[in-house]
Design an enzyme around this catalytic site. Sequence first.
Site, PDB file in Angstrom:
ATOM      1  N   CYS A 148       1.147  -1.779   0.081  1.00  0.00           N
ATOM      2  CA  CYS A 148       0.025  -0.045   0.571  1.00  0.00           C
ATOM      3  C   CYS A 148       0.758   1.315   0.216  1.00  0.00           C
ATOM      4  O   CYS A 148       0.495   2.399  -0.175  1.00  0.00           O
ATOM      5  CB  CYS A 148      -1.060  -0.270   1.446  1.00  0.00           C
ATOM      6  SG  CYS A 148       0.005  -0.563   2.760  1.00  0.00           S
ATOM      7  N   HIS A 238      -2.234   6.626   3.434  1.00  0.00           N
ATOM      8  CA  HIS A 238      -0.833   6.294   3.976  1.00  0.00           C
ATOM      9  C   HIS A 238       0.232   8.244   3.098  1.00  0.00           C
ATOM     10  O   HIS A 238      -0.731   8.218   1.567  1.00  0.00           O
ATOM     11  CB  HIS A 238       0.374   5.597   3.352  1.00  0.00           C
ATOM     12  CG  HIS A 238      -0.097   4.138   3.667  1.00  0.00           C
ATOM     13  ND1 HIS A 238      -1.268   4.187   5.355  1.00  0.00           N
ATOM     14  CD2 HIS A 238       0.302   3.614   3.215  1.00  0.00           C
ATOM     15  CE1 HIS A 238      -1.113   3.027   5.722  1.00  0.00           C
ATOM     16  NE2 HIS A 238      -0.642   2.202   4.208  1.00  0.00           N
TER      17      HIS A 238
HETATM   18  P1  NAP Z   1      -7.659  -9.950   7.303  1.00  0.00           P
HETATM   19  O1  NAP Z   1      -8.847  -8.628   7.738  1.00  0.00           O
HETATM   20  O2  NAP Z   1      -6.987 -10.507   8.525  1.00  0.00           O
HETATM   21  O3  NAP Z   1      -8.614 -10.867   7.253  1.00  0.00           O
HETATM   22  C1  NAP Z   1      -8.027 -11.972   6.546  1.00  0.00           C
HETATM   23  C2  NAP Z   1      -8.606 -13.332   5.611  1.00  0.00           C
HETATM   24  O4  NAP Z   1      -8.100 -14.383   5.364  1.00  0.00           O
HETATM   25  C3  NAP Z   1      -9.841 -13.570   6.068  1.00  0.00           C
HETATM   26  O5  NAP Z   1     -11.433 -13.152   5.362  1.00  0.00           O
HETATM   27  C4  NAP Z   1      -9.963 -14.586   6.621  1.00  0.00           C
HETATM   28  O6  NAP Z   1     -11.117 -15.333   6.905  1.00  0.00           O
HETATM   29  C5  NAP Z   1      -8.873 -15.010   5.206  1.00  0.00           C
HETATM   30  N1  NAP Z   1      -8.293 -16.624   5.958  1.00  0.00           N
HETATM   31  C6  NAP Z   1      -7.724 -16.382   6.952  1.00  0.00           C
HETATM   32  N2  NAP Z   1      -7.444 -17.833   7.312  1.00  0.00           N
HETATM   33  C7  NAP Z   1      -7.015 -18.254   6.425  1.00  0.00           C
HETATM   34  C8  NAP Z   1      -7.450 -19.790   5.797  1.00  0.00           C
HETATM   35  N3  NAP Z   1      -7.280 -20.780   6.585  1.00  0.00           N
HETATM   36  N4  NAP Z   1      -7.449 -20.031   4.726  1.00  0.00           N
HETATM   37  C9  NAP Z   1      -9.193 -19.179   4.301  1.00  0.00           C
HETATM   38  N5  NAP Z   1      -9.074 -17.891   4.939  1.00  0.00           N
HETATM   39  C10 NAP Z   1      -8.339 -17.586   5.593  1.00  0.00           C
HETATM   40  O7  NAP Z   1      -6.945  -9.115   6.701  1.00  0.00           O
HETATM   41  P2  NAP Z   1      -6.406  -7.562   5.732  1.00  0.00           P
HETATM   42  O8  NAP Z   1      -6.261  -6.832   6.588  1.00  0.00           O
HETATM   43  O9  NAP Z   1      -8.049  -7.979   5.194  1.00  0.00           O
HETATM   44  O10 NAP Z   1      -5.607  -8.052   4.370  1.00  0.00           O
HETATM   45  C11 NAP Z   1      -5.586  -9.437   3.855  1.00  0.00           C
HETATM   46  C12 NAP Z   1      -4.730  -9.399   2.732  1.00  0.00           C
HETATM   47  O11 NAP Z   1      -4.073  -8.237   1.883  1.00  0.00           O
HETATM   48  C13 NAP Z   1      -2.760  -9.624   3.510  1.00  0.00           C
HETATM   49  O12 NAP Z   1      -2.554 -10.251   2.638  1.00  0.00           O
HETATM   50  C14 NAP Z   1      -2.764  -8.339   3.798  1.00  0.00           C
HETATM   51  O13 NAP Z   1      -1.267  -8.622   4.069  1.00  0.00           O
HETATM   52  C15 NAP Z   1      -3.011  -7.796   2.216  1.00  0.00           C
HETATM   53  N6  NAP Z   1      -3.097  -6.012   2.260  1.00  0.00           N
HETATM   54  C16 NAP Z   1      -3.586  -5.511   3.708  1.00  0.00           C
HETATM   55  C17 NAP Z   1      -3.848  -3.854   3.188  1.00  0.00           C
HETATM   56  C18 NAP Z   1      -4.138  -3.383   3.937  1.00  0.00           C
HETATM   57  O14 NAP Z   1      -4.412  -2.173   4.209  1.00  0.00           O
HETATM   58  N7  NAP Z   1      -5.356  -3.913   5.431  1.00  0.00           N
HETATM   59  C19 NAP Z   1      -2.988  -3.075   2.469  1.00  0.00           C
HETATM   60  C20 NAP Z   1      -2.237  -4.248   1.318  1.00  0.00           C
HETATM   61  C21 NAP Z   1      -2.723  -6.208   0.993  1.00  0.00           C
HETATM   62  P3  NAP Z   1     -11.806 -14.875   8.275  1.00  0.00           P
HETATM   63  O15 NAP Z   1     -12.974 -14.212   8.512  1.00  0.00           O
HETATM   64  O16 NAP Z   1     -12.841 -16.068   8.089  1.00  0.00           O
HETATM   65  O17 NAP Z   1     -10.685 -15.841   9.159  1.00  0.00           O
END
Ligand code: NAP
Length: 347
Positions: A148, A238
């Site tokens: 990001c 950011h």
């Molecule tokens: P998050 O809120 O923790 O969401 C994670 C997701 O992954 C949830 O839907 C979760 O499902 C699922 N998950 C976790 N363990 C799993 C498994 N074993 N099998 C299948 N699904 C699983 O994370 P987030 O902040 O949205 O980030 C998601 C991704 O985007 C990450 O890789 C992060 O690095 C990337 N990212 C985030 C941002 C940001 O600004 N937050 C920016 C760029 C990239 P459940 O609800 O069922 O646990």
Amino acid sequence: MKKIDVGVLGATGMVGQQFVARLEHHPWFHVSWLAASERSEGKRYDEASAWRLATPMPDAVRALSVDACIPGRGPKVVFSALDAGVAGEVEEAFARAGHIVLSNARNHRMDPLIPLLVPEVNSDHLAVLAEQRRAKGWSGAIVTNPNCSTVVLVMALAPLQRFGLKTAVVTTMQAASGAGYPGVPSYDILGNLVPFIGGEEEKIETETLKILGSDAGRTPHALVISSHANRVPVIDGHTMTVSVQVEAKAALGDVREAFRTFAGRPQELKLPTAPIPAILLRDEPNRPQPRLDADLGGGMAVSVGRLRPCPVLSFRFVALGHNTVRGAAGASILNAELMQAELQCLS
Ligand code: NAP
């Protein structure tokens, strides 16, 4: 045109919710399938997902049953907002099974056969997909979008490429939403600043060079970057201060013009979520600011301000972008729009 069915892997998380919200009224894509972990499997989406966006959950997805992330079950096109701990294997399994995966996770970004795409900057890197298919034996594909902070920096550096980028020093001030939910404990971030974000400086320094590089990113750009990443008590957006050294003797007016006129394939093709202009150049002495400017251009524009000469390098400025839109879900959706417009490979 009939809309293309799409699915979301990791649909219950912070970025997954952004996908669901941003795809609600998309003119080309229709969300027909949602998947997450075993914890959510079989539940209605409105039970499985603790909705944290300011806009309401779209009615059309409330009653959808959340599936497990099993290849072959969902539609051909899947957006991935999976936790990085599982994204690597799961995304590969989907690509092997014929899905086109548009990934937000870090796992595959630096793979030389996987495009790390910023559509305004390196749309030509999609050319590596033919080789990806051959070398990996996948009938589908994986395309990633950057970290990001990287995407904001790359958008701000791209107009300056014509002057020859030599060195850059970037200091980020990153929003709390970038750490997901619940993210940084409130006691650590309220009234405070945390001068460390694990892995962030390395990502900014390596991903930027791949995106600005040649041969689909396999030859990294020669730019040398020094980055400092800080977490600040801001919800979304950011912000970064950037000092950059260029090879050419460029006048400040030339640099202004380069920012002001910057456009790429999304703007030429008038893709549905392409911000026009891509870069908003601000003249006010105190802009951009995250609360006022992160949402501009539907969260997809990058704001640049305080452009001035640098007594150490050549120029310095402030850049700002929305971290969960341009830095995550919005970036993946723009990648998908570009792929469909250029390659017609999603339908
Ligand atoms: P998050 O809120 O923790 O969401 C994670 C997701 O992954 C949830 O839907 C979760 O499902 C699922 N998950 C976790 N363990 C799993 C498994 N074993 N099998 C299948 N699904 C699983 O994370 P987030 O902040 O949205 O980030 C998601 C991704 O985007 C990450 O890789 C992060 O690095 C990337 N990212 C985030 C941002 C940001 O600004 N937050 C920016 C760029 C990239 P459940 O609800 O069922 O646990």
